[in-house]
Design an enzyme around this catalytic site. Structure first.
Site, PDB file in Angstrom:
ATOM      1  N   LYS A 108       0.949  -1.041  -0.008  1.00 61.62           N
ATOM      2  CA  LYS A 108      -0.210   0.055   0.009  1.00 61.62           C
ATOM      3  C   LYS A 108       0.611   0.844   0.337  1.00 61.62           C
ATOM      4  O   LYS A 108       1.339   1.037   1.089  1.00 61.62           O
ATOM      5  CB  LYS A 108      -0.380  -0.007   1.043  1.00 61.62           C
ATOM      6  CG  LYS A 108      -1.712  -0.642   1.106  1.00 61.62           C
ATOM      7  CD  LYS A 108      -2.691  -0.634  -0.261  1.00 61.62           C
ATOM      8  CE  LYS A 108      -3.595  -1.649   0.288  1.00 61.62           C
ATOM      9  NZ  LYS A 108      -5.016  -1.526  -1.006  1.00 61.62           N
ATOM     10  N   LYS A 215     -13.168  -8.219  -8.016  1.00 64.79           N
ATOM     11  CA  LYS A 215     -13.317  -8.774  -6.334  1.00 64.79           C
ATOM     12  C   LYS A 215     -14.890  -9.154  -6.646  1.00 64.79           C
ATOM     13  O   LYS A 215     -15.792  -8.832  -7.015  1.00 64.79           O
ATOM     14  CB  LYS A 215     -12.962  -7.846  -5.285  1.00 64.79           C
ATOM     15  CG  LYS A 215     -11.933  -7.584  -5.677  1.00 64.79           C
ATOM     16  CD  LYS A 215     -11.981  -5.684  -4.206  1.00 64.79           C
ATOM     17  CE  LYS A 215     -10.078  -5.568  -4.072  1.00 64.79           C
ATOM     18  NZ  LYS A 215     -10.067  -4.479  -3.217  1.00 64.79           N
TER      19      LYS A 215
END
Length: 329
Positions: A108, A215
């Protein structure tokens, strides 16, 4: 899709709150609703800031997983990546130790309150921990503008990036960035531009990405996600939405049904939790996850039960989203 009666969903609904080992995506506790359908246990866990219209797509996915037969798997295990939150570089070994055998790490970056120098230091620590053969990808969650993204790709390219995920928020920015950095050989992946878009195929039509991150819950279920990948005609990485093990099993089923699976998938996120609803949790072993339905451990459901006010909040949310699905149906 048949929408089951609300009472049928609520009859088995359990609201849980899972503590995270490290703050991730701005939260320390991940809340979710689990309930059981004819096909098995399923999960509804849209992030709390999402409106009912967006969240209703997640409920459609939960119903699909719990009530409908799923596509036949083409593989029985899924290679997965480790996920590195926006931690200090000194904590990288500690986080990686939670992921058994993973050869790929998604890092991240562009965290609010941090700098590009922080990102460079973190990514360097990951590369050093993995060695030259490991794979490193970064995820900015659309936080950079176009010029910031170009500068960041230049700064991070020395670490041999597998790809940069959602560096900018808009499709136009992604397309221009892809043009600017093409000579560097760093692919651009689209996540939010797929799962949060009214038209999930727009990013592919615009030539704004080299691959898609998909997803299961945000796209409405395994079958719908497979349709999007097929229509887009781009390679896909299956990732989680910080699901419990129940939702991760849904993601693994999606990855197992893809005709091609070139990349390690972001389905190892159970390793971010201090507790999970399944025993053992659906966490990586030897860098892979099995493809199987998961049921919760009743003792864990009790131990991780959300406070009563949060339980009421989630059940009211399901009620509103269910009404939206019935209206569409």
């Amino acid at each position: 899709m048949r929408v089951p009666p609300l009472a049928e969903i609520l009859a088995s609904a359990r609201v849980v709150a899972l503590p995270l080992a490290t703050r991730f995506r701005g939260v320390d506790v991940r809340e979710a609703v689990l309930f059981e359908g004819p096909e098995g246990w399923t999960e509804f866990s849209p992030f709390v800031e999402y409106g009912d219209t967006e969240a209703s797509t997640w409920l459609a996915a939960a119903i699909d997983w719990g009530w409908m037969p799923q596509p036949a798997p083409l593989r029985r295990e899924i290679p997965v990546n480790a996920t590195m939150p926006a931690v200090a570089a000194s904590r990288v070994p500690e986080v990686l130790a939670r992921y058994d055998g993973c050869r790929t790490v998604k890092v991240k970056v562009a965290e609010a309150g941090q700098t590009l120098a922080d990102d460079v230091t973190r990514v360097r620590a990951v590369r050093e921990a993995l060695g030259p053969e490991g794979r490193v990808r970064v995820d900015a969650n659309g936080a950079w503008n176009l010029d910031e993204a170009e500068h960041a790709v230049h700064a991070l390219a020395e670490f041999d990036l597998e790809y940069v995920e959602q560096p900018c928020a808009t499709i136009d920015e992604l397309a221009e960035l892809r043009r600017r950095v093409k000579y560097m050989g760093v692919p651009i992946a689209a996540d939010e531009s797929v799962r949060k878009a009214s038209d999930p195929l727009a990013v592919a039509r615009a030539g704004a990405a080299d691959l898609l991150v998909v997803k299961a819950q945000p796209l409405g279920g395994v079958g719908r996600a497979l349709e999007i990948v097929a229509e887009a005609g781009l390679p896909a990485v299956v990732s989680s939405a910080l699901d419990t093990s129940i939702g991760l099993a849904m993601g693994a089923a999606l990855a197992a049904a893809l005709p091609e699976l070139e990349f390690d998938c972001g389905l190892g996120t159970a390793s971010l939790f201090l507790g999970d609803v399944a025993t053992p949790p659906l966490a990586p072993r030897g860098g892979v996850l099995p493809v199987e339905r998961i049921g919760p451990d009743v003792a864990q459901l009790d131990a991780l039960a959300a406070p009563e006010d949060r339980r009421d909040w989630w059940l009211e949310r399901i009620t509103r989203c269910h009404a939206l699905l019935e209206a569409r149906d």
